[in-house]
Design a protein around this motif. Structure first.
Motif, PDB file in Angstrom:
ATOM      1  N   ASN A   1       0.804  -1.460  -0.298  1.00 54.38           N
ATOM      2  CA  ASN A   1      -0.335   0.129  -0.085  1.00 54.38           C
ATOM      3  C   ASN A   1       0.857   1.635  -0.140  1.00 54.38           C
ATOM      4  OD1 ASN A   1      -2.632  -0.989   0.615  1.00 54.38           O
ATOM      5  ND2 ASN A   1      -2.399  -2.407   1.931  1.00 54.38           N
TER       6      ASN A   1
ATOM      7  N   TYR B   1       1.220   2.719  -3.823  1.00 54.99           N
ATOM      8  CA  TYR B   1      -0.335   3.517  -4.225  1.00 54.99           C
ATOM      9  C   TYR B   1       0.348   4.211  -3.677  1.00 54.99           C
ATOM     10  CZ  TYR B   1      -2.058  -0.598  -5.282  1.00 54.99           C
ATOM     11  OH  TYR B   1      -1.899  -2.209  -6.207  1.00 54.99           O
TER      12      TYR B   1
ATOM     13  N   GLN C   1       2.853   6.859  -5.017  1.00 52.79           N
ATOM     14  CA  GLN C   1       2.300   7.448  -6.391  1.00 52.79           C
ATOM     15  C   GLN C   1       1.781   8.060  -5.973  1.00 52.79           C
ATOM     16  OE1 GLN C   1      -0.138   4.723  -8.699  1.00 52.79           O
ATOM     17  NE2 GLN C   1       0.685   4.925 -10.675  1.00 52.79           N
ATOM     18  N   LYS C   2       0.673   8.519  -5.266  1.00 53.61           N
ATOM     19  CA  LYS C   2      -0.106  10.085  -4.962  1.00 53.61           C
ATOM     20  C   LYS C   2       0.759  11.211  -4.686  1.00 53.61           C
ATOM     21  CE  LYS C   2      -4.429   6.883  -3.411  1.00 53.61           C
ATOM     22  NZ  LYS C   2      -5.112   6.843  -2.263  1.00 53.61           N
TER      23      LYS C   2
ATOM     24  N   THR D   1       2.529  -0.332  -9.595  1.00 52.91           N
ATOM     25  CA  THR D   1       1.425  -0.451  -8.995  1.00 52.91           C
ATOM     26  C   THR D   1      -0.339  -0.865  -9.723  1.00 52.91           C
ATOM     27  OG1 THR D   1       0.868   1.858 -10.740  1.00 52.91           O
ATOM     28  CG2 THR D   1       1.010   1.428  -7.652  1.00 52.91           C
TER      29      THR D   1
END
Length: 256
Positions: A98, A101, A104-105, A125
């Motif tokens: 997680n 993810y 990546q944001k 991802t």
């Protein structure tokens, strides 16, 4: 790494692949430089054509190394930011999967969609969503990157994941090491910046001398053109010049 038909084409950062436009642009630069050298050293059309063609090929090879180094430096800088984002997510209690993810944001806010790290994390991802282990994906990135820091991190991450090591501590230490290396490289570049400029000037001076003599002393170099001895002397001079250029480049080169 490009996306085509929903699939990712992975980049190998150990070699640089020119785009069509880049190949034309840098090939043309090499041809022009080679032709100029051929005219200055030999003053014969066959030499201009031959050295122009050779110059195009050599310059493409030479400049691909420069572009590859820039690409690796960019990837390393962006990878450090990615690790810092993952560290924050792991510290907040997210799992390794997680944290990718979440990173990546954060990266989407710092970089453009076409940037290397964004493309790599899109791939991470996507594959993580297909239940591919993150540590395996990182190991693959480490091998493709050709960068020792990323490769070592991926290997340590793989071992820590298997043995239950402290991921946050490992990633913090790796991020610190990368930051220290980048800062040291910048300091070295600052110190030798003057020497690099001197080397560039010294590389141009021999050509400038020939141009000066041909413009302001017409006929002075004529004995060196169009005869065997003159061609031999100019060939040896050109070899010495190329060797000096290559050596000056190597001693001021700082790799990732």
């Amino acid at each position: 790494m490009h996306e085509s038909g929903g699939e990712f084409k992975l980049i190998s950062y150990t070699t640089y692949t020119y785009s069509r436009q880049e190949k034309i642009r840098y090939g043309a630069i090499g041809i022009v430089l080679g032709a100029i050298i051929g005219m200055l050293f030999f003053n014969r059309i066959p030499a201009v054509i031959a050295l122009g063609g050779l110059g195009g090929m050599v310059y493409l090879k030479y400049y691909s190394g420069i572009l590859l180094r820039r690409q690796q430096e960019t990837l390393l800088l962006q990878f450090k930011d990615a690790m810092e984002s993952m560290i924050s997510a792991l510290s907040a209690g997210y799992s390794l999967e997680n944290s990718v993810y979440e990173a990546q944001k954060d990266l989407m806010l710092m970089y453009q969609k076409e940037d290397l790290i964004i493309r790599e994390f899109e791939y991470l991802t996507t594959q993580a969503g297909l239940h591919v282990a993150v540590e395996k994906l990182m190991l693959e990135l480490g091998e493709r990157s050709g960068i020792e820091d990323i490769r070592m991190f991926s290997e340590i991450l793989m071992t820590a994941k298997k043995t239950g090591g402290n991921l946050v501590k490992i990633m913090k230490r790796t991020a610190e090491n990368i930051s220290e290396k980048i800062e040291t490289k910048r300091e070295i570049e600052t110190v030798i910046a003057g020497k690099k400029m001197e080397a560039r000037c010294m590389n141009v001076i021999p050509l400038g001398i020939i141009v000066y003599l041909r413009v302001f002393s017409p006929g002075f170099l004529d004995p060196l053109y169009g005869n065997f001895v003159g061609i031999l002397i100019m060939t040896v001079s050109l070899m010495v010049y190329v060797s000096a250029f290559w050596w000056s480049h190597k001693i001021t080169d700082i790799s990732v």
